[in-house]
Each structure stands twice: as C-alpha cells, then as structure tokens.
Design a protein around this motif. Structure first.
Motif, short mmCIF file in Angstrom:
data_model
loop_
_atom_site.label_atom_id
_atom_site.label_comp_id
_atom_site.label_asym_id
_atom_site.label_seq_id
_atom_site.Cartn_x
_atom_site.Cartn_y
_atom_site.Cartn_z
N TYR A 194 36.38 -24.77 -9.77
CA TYR A 194 35.10 -25.42 -9.52
C TYR A 194 35.17 -26.95 -9.59
CZ TYR A 194 32.96 -20.76 -10.48
OH TYR A 194 32.60 -19.45 -10.48
N VAL A 202 35.49 -27.32 -18.21
CA VAL A 202 34.38 -27.61 -19.13
C VAL A 202 34.84 -27.44 -20.58
CG1 VAL A 202 32.51 -27.23 -17.49
CG2 VAL A 202 33.45 -25.28 -18.77
N CYS A 243 28.28 -25.97 -20.65
CA CYS A 243 28.09 -24.74 -19.87
C CYS A 243 26.77 -24.13 -20.34
CB CYS A 243 29.25 -23.79 -20.14
SG CYS A 243 29.00 -22.13 -19.50
N SER A 244 25.94 -23.71 -19.38
CA SER A 244 24.62 -23.16 -19.76
C SER A 244 24.79 -21.88 -20.58
CB SER A 244 23.76 -22.90 -18.52
OG SER A 244 24.27 -21.83 -17.76
N LEU A 245 25.87 -21.16 -20.35
CA LEU A 245 26.09 -19.92 -21.12
C LEU A 245 26.43 -20.25 -22.57
CD1 LEU A 245 28.09 -17.80 -18.55
CD2 LEU A 245 26.01 -17.08 -19.75
N ASN A 296 33.03 -17.97 -22.05
CA ASN A 296 32.09 -19.10 -21.90
C ASN A 296 31.17 -19.20 -23.11
OD1 ASN A 296 33.12 -18.25 -19.35
ND2 ASN A 296 31.52 -19.40 -18.30
N CYS A 344 24.14 -17.98 -16.37
CA CYS A 344 24.73 -19.18 -15.77
C CYS A 344 23.74 -19.76 -14.78
CB CYS A 344 26.03 -18.80 -15.06
SG CYS A 344 26.56 -20.06 -13.89
N VAL A 345 23.37 -21.02 -14.97
CA VAL A 345 22.38 -21.65 -14.09
C VAL A 345 22.87 -21.73 -12.64
CG1 VAL A 345 21.08 -23.04 -15.75
CG2 VAL A 345 23.24 -23.93 -14.86
N VAL A 346 24.15 -21.82 -12.48
CA VAL A 346 24.71 -21.96 -11.12
C VAL A 346 24.60 -20.64 -10.35
CG1 VAL A 346 26.84 -22.47 -9.85
CG2 VAL A 346 26.31 -23.70 -11.97
N GLU A 403 28.78 -13.22 -12.59
CA GLU A 403 27.73 -13.94 -13.32
C GLU A 403 26.43 -13.96 -12.50
OE1 GLU A 403 29.17 -17.87 -14.21
OE2 GLU A 403 30.83 -17.12 -15.41
N CYS A 411 28.12 -26.59 -9.93
CA CYS A 411 27.97 -26.70 -11.38
C CYS A 411 28.02 -28.18 -11.78
CB CYS A 411 29.09 -25.93 -12.08
SG CYS A 411 28.99 -26.09 -13.88
N PHE A 420 27.99 -29.40 -14.63
CA PHE A 420 28.90 -29.64 -15.77
C PHE A 420 30.34 -29.83 -15.25
CE2 PHE A 420 25.56 -26.81 -17.61
CZ PHE A 420 25.04 -27.70 -18.52
N MET A 421 30.77 -28.93 -14.38
CA MET A 421 32.13 -29.02 -13.83
C MET A 421 32.31 -30.33 -13.08
SD MET A 421 34.27 -26.36 -14.13
CE MET A 421 34.24 -24.71 -14.82
FE1 SF4 Z 1 28.98 -22.47 -17.16
FE2 SF4 Z 1 29.10 -23.94 -14.92
FE3 SF4 Z 1 30.70 -21.79 -15.21
FE4 SF4 Z 1 28.04 -21.50 -14.88
S1 SF4 Z 1 29.51 -22.33 -13.40
S2 SF4 Z 1 29.33 -20.40 -16.33
S3 SF4 Z 1 27.23 -23.28 -16.02
S4 SF4 Z 1 30.71 -23.66 -16.43
#
Ligand code: SF4
Ligand code: 13P
Length: 316
Positions: free
Chosen positions: A32, A67, A92-94, A120, A178-180, A206, A273, A275-276
């Motif tokens: 990602y 992350v 990470c939202s998780l 995660n 996961c928000v993504v 996810e 994502c 965060f990524m």
């Molecule tokens: Fe977490 Fe981003 Fe992976 Fe979703 S895509 S699980 S928010 S690191």
C-alpha cells in the motif's frame, strides 16, 4: 522513477539508496506504499511476508515503509535490530479501535475463550492474545484450534465475519473495522461490474460482507496479486487499497486492472490509506539519515507479545 519525477524526488531516491548501503539497512515496504517507495524497497510484501522478512534479516537497521503495528511487530521479532519508521503517526484504524483497557474488560467478560487477534493491533493487544494472525493465514490459525474451544476474534469484525463463513466457527467479535475497506461504494461497484461484465471482482477480507458476496476471489494482498497472475481472466475490479495496483501492473501489464470505487470522490476515485501514505520519499530519506523515529518495545511487553506472533509464523 517516472519521467515526471521532480529533481528533489530523484535526489531523495539517490540519497536513500546510498544510505541503505552505508548503514547496512534493509527497506521493507507494504503493497500500500506509494509507487516510488515500493520501487526502492529491498522487499515488498503483505503483512505476513513482511513479518517473516523482519524476523530473519541480518541487516543492522530495518526501515519499515508501512504502518506502526508492522514496525512494532518487526521490533518484537528481531529486538537486536534498530527498527525505524518514517512517520510515527502512521497508525491504523483497526489498531486505534482496540484500546488495551477496553479489550482487557472484553476478555474478562468472556471467560474460557481463546484470544485470536489480527496483526493490525498494538503490542499491548498482542500481549493479551493467544494467537496472532494476518489476513493471509487467519483461516488456518482458526482451523488449528479445537472445534469445541470458544474464541474471541479482534479487532476486525469484517475479517472475523469472513472467517466465520469459511470455517463455520462461531467467533465472539470485537467491533473494529478498516476505514479504507469500508469506504467502497457498493452502488458504484455494481455499476462498474455491469460496465465490465467479464471483469472478476477480487477483494480483501477486511471489506464488508455485502461487498465480499460480489467477489470471485477473497484474499490478502499477496494472494490477490497471485490470483491476478495465475487467473486466465484478463479483467479485474480490485477491492483493496489502490497501492496494490502498482505491483499488479508490473506483473500483468497486459491485463485490465480497475480499482473498486470509493464512496467519496477521492482524487483517484479509489480507496487510499491515509496512514500508509504518510510515508513519503522525503520522510524516508530523513529517517534513514537520522536513524529515527525509532520503535522501542519494553522487554516484558515484547516477550508477552512475541509468543502469539511466533504461533502466527507457524501458519502459511
Ligand atoms: Fe489499517 Fe490502513 Fe491497513 Fe486499513 S488499510 S487496515 S487503516 S493500515
Ligand atoms: P495484508 O497485508 O495482510 O494483506 O493486510 C492488508 C492491510 O490492511 C494491512 O494493513
């Protein structure tokens, strides 16, 4: 680098390559990450593959382009190495959805349950777990637990529901997501599938159950890439973070790869994502130069988190 890369970016690329050699560092990147970071990495993989690489590398420094929980897992597995992460805020939202105090209460409310957690999550949550798994081996980890044994699964409720469907097991689920992968629009996906009737929908577990019902294949990022490579089909709608398309396009340049559409009108019309994407070439360069931010895990916490992670590594 592409022809459109700025001179500044090219300088960072040269600087990063130079520092990786000088400092005997290894650059591990998740699928990602932005394209330029993936292209620079010594190894690009999914969460399970990256954990295995982190555990066995003989480099002096592990630079984790991913992350926080990934870099933290690397430190837990290989504590004598210096582990650095370009941006400490790459969360990470998780992981955020599962605070240790609340999770400890949840476990106490379910006596006699084995605790299986998705990688995660934080080291504190791993330390409360019996097993850790990734999206790649979650089904195998659950299947290895005796059928009569009650199980808590955290923090991803969508992955948990998917495992329940595949294994027929009844898991007690923590309500994280996961928000993504929850950002995909099912209406837009249906529309896209009608526009490309030959395209196979492939999805990361996810994603929400209604999206997974449309998928011909469900798997971790590494497994999705392998599926696209091995399949005789020529068109795919890809329901995971859009960074994965870079590696897919390298492996199957002749195939049509369409990112699944997100609800919001993002610049890429896909799901990314945030965060990524906090990791940039500039932050990567500075982090290698300064050897920080460094990941530290207190030793007694590390040892408690290590046990379930080692069990994870026993499963493919
Ligand atoms: Fe977490 Fe981003 Fe992976 Fe979703 S895509 S699980 S928010 S690191
Ligand atoms: P995998 O790397 O296991 O496919 O998981 C994807 C993900 O969301 C990482 O945060």
């Amino acid at each position: 680098m592409t022809a459109t890369a700025s001179l500044e970016q090219i300088d960072f690329v040269v600087g990063i390559k130079d520092l990786l050699i000088k400092k005997k560092a290894v650059l591990l990147a998740h699928y990602y990450q932005e394209k330029a970071i993936q292209d620079l990495a010594d190894f690009v993989g999914d969460s399970l593959e990256l954990s295995r690489k982190a555990a066995t590398t003989n480099a002096d420094i592990i630079v984790f382009a991913g992350v926080h929980f990934m870099a933290e897992t690397a430190k837990i597995l290989n504590p004598t190495k210096k582990v650095i992460l370009p941006d400490l805020n790459a969360g990470c939202s998780l992981a955020d959805a599962c605070p240790p105090d609340a999770f400890a209460k949840f476990i106490a409310q379910h006596p006699g349950h084995v605790v299986v957690t998705y990688i995660n999550c934080s080291a504190h949550i791993k330390a409360m777990s019996d097993y850790v798994c990734t999206s790649s081996n979650a089904v195998s980890v659950i299947n290895a637990i005796p059928p009569e044994q009650p199980i808590i699964f955290a923090p991803d409720k969508n992955l948990g529901k998917y495992i329940m469907k595949i294994t027929g097991r009844d898991l007690v689920l923590w309500e994280g997501s996961c928000v993504v992968h929850e950002a995909f629009s099912i209406d837009k996906l249906i529309h896209l599938a009608k526009k490309y009737p030959s395209a196979k929908v492939i999805a990361h577990p996810e994603s929400e159950p209604h999206l997974l019902r449309m998928a011909s294949f469900i798997g971790s990022t590494a497994k999705m890439i392998k599926y696209v490579e091995d399949s005789s089909a020529g068109e795919f709608i890809v329901a995971t973070e859009a960074g994965i398309l870079h590696e897919m396009r390298k492996r199957v340049p002749q195939k049509l790869l369409i990112p699944a559409p997100a609800n919001e009108d993002n610049t890429c019309a896909c799901s990314e994502c945030a965060f990524m994407k906090m990791n940039t070439l500039e932050k990567l360069y500075r982090c290698l130069k300064d050897e920080q931010p460094e990941i530290q895990v207190e030793e007694s916490l590390r040892l408690r988190a290590l046990r379930p992670i080692e069990r994870m590594l026993q499963h493919v």
